[in-house]
Design a protein around this motif. Sequence first.
Motif, PDB file in Angstrom:
ATOM      1  N   ASP A 185       0.818  -1.199   0.000  1.00 42.83           N
ATOM      2  CA  ASP A 185       0.000   0.000   0.000  1.00 42.83           C
ATOM      3  C   ASP A 185       0.861   1.261   0.000  1.00 42.83           C
ATOM      4  O   ASP A 185       0.529   2.263  -0.622  1.00 42.83           O
ATOM      5  N   PHE A 186       1.978   1.198   0.704  1.00 49.04           N
ATOM      6  CA  PHE A 186       2.859   2.366   0.770  1.00 49.04           C
ATOM      7  C   PHE A 186       3.786   2.459  -0.431  1.00 49.04           C
ATOM      8  O   PHE A 186       4.605   3.364  -0.502  1.00 49.04           O
ATOM      9  N   GLY A 187       3.723   1.496  -1.321  1.00 43.78           N
ATOM     10  CA  GLY A 187       4.601   1.538  -2.478  1.00 43.78           C
ATOM     11  C   GLY A 187       6.018   1.121  -2.175  1.00 43.78           C
ATOM     12  O   GLY A 187       6.935   1.465  -2.902  1.00 43.78           O
ATOM     13  N   VAL A 188       6.198   0.406  -1.071  1.00 45.60           N
ATOM     14  CA  VAL A 188       7.532  -0.060  -0.707  1.00 45.60           C
ATOM     15  C   VAL A 188       8.001  -1.080  -1.741  1.00 45.60           C
ATOM     16  O   VAL A 188       7.196  -1.860  -2.252  1.00 45.60           O
ATOM     17  N   SER A 189       9.262  -1.063  -2.049  1.00 43.75           N
ATOM     18  CA  SER A 189       9.756  -1.984  -3.061  1.00 43.75           C
ATOM     19  C   SER A 189      11.163  -2.454  -2.694  1.00 43.75           C
ATOM     20  O   SER A 189      11.739  -2.002  -1.719  1.00 43.75           O
ATOM     21  N   GLY A 190      11.666  -3.337  -3.500  1.00 50.67           N
ATOM     22  CA  GLY A 190      13.032  -3.809  -3.314  1.00 50.67           C
ATOM     23  C   GLY A 190      13.189  -4.714  -2.109  1.00 50.67           C
ATOM     24  O   GLY A 190      12.255  -5.401  -1.715  1.00 50.67           O
ATOM     25  N   PRO A 191      14.369  -4.715  -1.511  1.00 51.91           N
ATOM     26  CA  PRO A 191      14.615  -5.594  -0.366  1.00 51.91           C
ATOM     27  C   PRO A 191      13.602  -5.384   0.765  1.00 51.91           C
ATOM     28  O   PRO A 191      13.260  -6.327   1.468  1.00 51.91           O
TER      29      PRO A 191
ATOM     30  N   ARG B 260      17.866  -0.431  -4.179  1.00 55.09           N
ATOM     31  CA  ARG B 260      16.856  -0.010  -3.219  1.00 55.09           C
ATOM     32  C   ARG B 260      15.438  -0.373  -3.626  1.00 55.09           C
ATOM     33  O   ARG B 260      14.518  -0.171  -2.851  1.00 55.09           O
ATOM     34  N   GLY B 261      15.262  -0.871  -4.851  1.00 56.26           N
ATOM     35  CA  GLY B 261      13.924  -1.278  -5.222  1.00 56.26           C
ATOM     36  C   GLY B 261      13.582  -0.958  -6.660  1.00 56.26           C
ATOM     37  O   GLY B 261      14.466  -0.820  -7.503  1.00 56.26           O
ATOM     38  N   ASP B 262      12.276  -0.819  -6.939  1.00 58.25           N
ATOM     39  CA  ASP B 262      11.818  -0.548  -8.305  1.00 58.25           C
ATOM     40  C   ASP B 262      12.251   0.838  -8.707  1.00 58.25           C
ATOM     41  O   ASP B 262      11.726   1.831  -8.210  1.00 58.25           O
TER      42      ASP B 262
ATOM     43  N   SER C 122      13.692   4.866  -3.044  1.00 58.71           N
ATOM     44  CA  SER C 122      13.813   5.383  -1.680  1.00 58.71           C
ATOM     45  C   SER C 122      12.662   6.318  -1.335  1.00 58.71           C
ATOM     46  O   SER C 122      12.204   6.366  -0.208  1.00 58.71           O
ATOM     47  N   PHE C 123      12.227   7.083  -2.340  1.00 56.17           N
ATOM     48  CA  PHE C 123      11.155   8.052  -2.123  1.00 56.17           C
ATOM     49  C   PHE C 123       9.895   7.361  -1.615  1.00 56.17           C
ATOM     50  O   PHE C 123       9.291   7.785  -0.630  1.00 56.17           O
ATOM     51  N   ALA C 124       9.538   6.268  -2.278  1.00 56.94           N
ATOM     52  CA  ALA C 124       8.350   5.540  -1.857  1.00 56.94           C
ATOM     53  C   ALA C 124       8.597   4.782  -0.555  1.00 56.94           C
ATOM     54  O   ALA C 124       7.725   4.719   0.306  1.00 56.94           O
ATOM     55  N   ASN C 125       9.807   4.218  -0.429  1.00 54.39           N
ATOM     56  CA  ASN C 125      10.104   3.475   0.793  1.00 54.39           C
ATOM     57  C   ASN C 125      10.041   4.377   2.015  1.00 54.39           C
ATOM     58  O   ASN C 125       9.597   3.973   3.085  1.00 54.39           O
ATOM     59  N   LEU C 126      10.506   5.603   1.819  1.00 54.71           N
ATOM     60  CA  LEU C 126      10.581   6.518   2.955  1.00 54.71           C
ATOM     61  C   LEU C 126       9.191   6.903   3.464  1.00 54.71           C
ATOM     62  O   LEU C 126       9.025   7.233   4.621  1.00 54.71           O
ATOM     63  N   GLN C 127       8.197   6.830   2.572  1.00 52.38           N
ATOM     64  CA  GLN C 127       6.843   7.179   3.010  1.00 52.38           C
ATOM     65  C   GLN C 127       6.362   6.289   4.135  1.00 52.38           C
ATOM     66  O   GLN C 127       5.594   6.714   4.991  1.00 52.38           O
ATOM     67  N   SER C 128       6.815   5.032   4.099  1.00 49.36           N
ATOM     68  CA  SER C 128       6.322   4.098   5.104  1.00 49.36           C
ATOM     69  C   SER C 128       6.872   4.422   6.490  1.00 49.36           C
ATOM     70  O   SER C 128       6.414   3.877   7.480  1.00 49.36           O
TER      71      SER C 128
END
Lengths: 379, 372, 174
Positions: free
Chosen positions: B219-225, B313-315, B337-343
């Motif tokens: 939901d948060f768009g987290v990706s990668g590892p 870091r992801g997609d 990272s931008f999307a990961n950081l949202q979480s």
Amino acid sequence: MSIADLFNYFSYVSGLFLSLTIIVLLLVWLERKVLARIQMRMGPMRVGFHGALQPIADAIKLISKEDILPAWADKLVYWFAPIVVFVPAFLLWVTIPFGKNMVIRSLDLGLFFIVAISVLSVLGLIMAGWGSANKYAVLGGLRAAGQLMSYEIPLIMAILTIAILSQSLNLVEIVDKQSQIPNIFIQPLGLVLFFIAGLAELGRTPFDIHHAESEVVGGPFVEYSGAHWSVFFLAEYINTFTISILTVLLFLGGWHWPNIPFSGNLQTILSVFVVLIKTILVVSVIFWIRATYPRLRIDQLMSFGWKMLIPMAFINVTITACIIYYDELPLWILPILSVILLILSAVIIQRKFSKNIINTVQVISAKSLLKEKSEVDIN
Amino acid sequence: MEINKTINSDNVDLMINMGPQHPSTHGVFRLLLNIDGERIIDVKPHIGYLHRGSEKLCENERYAQVVTLFDRLDYVANLNMELGFCLAVESLMELDIPDRASYIRVILCELNRIASHLLFYGTYGLDVGAMTPVLYAFREREKIQGFFESITGARMMHNYFRIGGIKEELPDDFNNRLSLLLDEVSQGIEECDMLLSKNEMFLARTKNVGIISASDAVDFGVSGPNLRASGIARDIRVSKPYSIYDRFDYGIPVASSGDCWDRYYVRLEEIRQSIKIIKQAMSQMEDGPILAKVRRIARPPKGEIYFRTESPRGDFGVYLVSDGSDKPYRVKVRAPSFANLQSLQYLLKGAYIADAVTILGSIDIIMGEVDR
Amino acid sequence: MENQKTNNKESKEDSDILVSTPEQDELISLLTKRFPSVPDININHLQEDIELIIESKNIKSTCRLLKDSSELNFNYLECISLVDYEEKLEAVYHLTSFKLKQSLVIKTSISVENPEIDSVIDIWRAADWFEREAHDLFGVTFLGHPNLEPLLLFEGFEGYPGRKNFPINDYKEW
């Protein structure tokens, strides 16, 4: 008090100060070297032989740096805090013997004096935290207060067992009692308790919570610079040395073990060396731990202190007191019980952590994933 | 260690400003923390301190020049960034890349992934308070950086990938040195693993901390590892194979619980898998041209493309709109990272201050990529 | 969505380079089932993405349907990009369905005079920062977004630097 007395006192104080400063410089160099070797570096190499003069260069640099006073700082508290931290650390050395007959005042209540004075340094940390008018400093000061207060109890308990065992609070007598068997063989649990609690008192890894660089950026010392910061630094290393030498005196037999064959002045000098070498070994263990372990979290630290160390320390005191009180019980029961308790607590800790050591990561082959119609969710 | 996510927020007494100069915010990142004692009640992340307007700058550079701007997005995995952009332009131009160029690209990108994960390993050690891991990790990373220097001429800002291939041929002793490097690095990884992964205190600090479930992560768009640590085996290299990644046999590490330790260990495991890929690529690589036949000034046809690659870091997505000229009309970078950081806002609520650092470190952000 | 009367077959015949895979055909049939009065469906032949062009006022309902319908389940919002075509702004949503392993592009145009569009933050929480960034750089207001404070730019920044009319070389030395 005559002029001669006054001069005598002055020479004691300045001599102590000088020797402690030299020891601190030595420790700083040693720490950097030990850490560097563990981390496969050389450490300081440029100033002097293998960087031996590096601490002096650092000290000169620190003293010549500007002392910065934050605009919102509580001036009086801010400037006094380093002194409040430093004076108790220094004062302890009045009664700590660092060799045979090498003690300034062999107080009969020596251990009591040490315990009473060492508690005071918490005040300085809180003052530094409060006076800096910095939130990180306040947070660090509060952490320091909580941590040091909690670990004071097991530390005192461990000291108490030794006092009971030796029937004395005088450090010289305690060391003399160990001329046959050092206390480590009678009280292994006590040593472990004392050492762990001592590490926490020092605020060293893994208990360096109150000045954790990655969390509270130096804690109470965050705003200090130059000479005032170096006073904190000095106090910290003096405390490290104090805890190490207390470990040596209380548990490792001081200058008595191994026995020094000579007598007279030669014996005195050799005894100083024996104590110093043992102390440096203990200090090296502290540095070794620093290089190896991560930092605990404040709640883990507290629960470890209150749920593990303090009960163990209480049990230890009770057992020791009982065995000493009932004379007919042989003394060798004590080390056996101590070792059993040590193993027991190790097992408890192991149990607590072993549930964490499950490897939750699995590797799925990319070839098999490629065939999947949708993204695989392994849960 | 159960983190209670619902805390009475009546007695907020301290607001801490973590960053932008905090040592463990990994760059210029600012967090406003409302804390109650040691608990975090509310989090407000502030980004943008490193905003350079890269996307806008791209619109005023020729395609070949844009590569240098991409170097500076994720500045610890520069080659992966370059690859993302070059592949986007190439597939917009429908270019066929010579095999040798693709292999070299894959080898270098996987090496860069290793270097990036090693940086993560080291800084994560620092975040939890262990000072030795960073030196172990940097010892290995330094070798990789030196290797890059001998190939691309730069340690970090390589500008080595060209549209249609790569800049220049490899040095002669490439294979020997690479296999030596891989041996050293894989040995170093095992040392790193032994030093930190199973340390009781490290486990206590990271296990069951900062848990994010798979559905929340998606939901948060987290990706990668980070996403794989939550249990979803999504890797763009497998989901939408690009370049020549379908020619290798490797594994995707996936964890189930989604806590900090899983995020950490998935990365460590990825290093091993990357070494596997590089070894296969080395043995498959053959001689040949390294640059496709392209005009000196690339002019992709009118059109648009969204190209996904798997950065460390992801997609990493590049949305490229071309109007047929020699400059891109619009470049939008989907920075992982931008999307990961949202979480982070979700992860930090109810955590301890000390955990804030652990969790932020485990997300592994690079501010150059977040702010662009 | 009743007013969107575009024939699907026509748009397919328009371009001759479209090649769709069986999975894409499946997705298209699912989409046509889900949206009976279908908007444009294009296949971006380069990246195997299916494009869905809709009106901006329908964005929220379409996204809601795409995410909630059990056979489509586009649960992953990859990116929200804005493109300034000077006469109009275009918002591009890149979605991925983990269930179908397929991606979908939603395109919708926003007028330059009144740049407003519904926020999709209730559907994907990932939209939060993407929308704030778009608000920063393009001045698009996302209706229903709880917090549209500047994200990348500082408070009080004048102008919308993402747009084409924002000068790029017009900076002063300071």
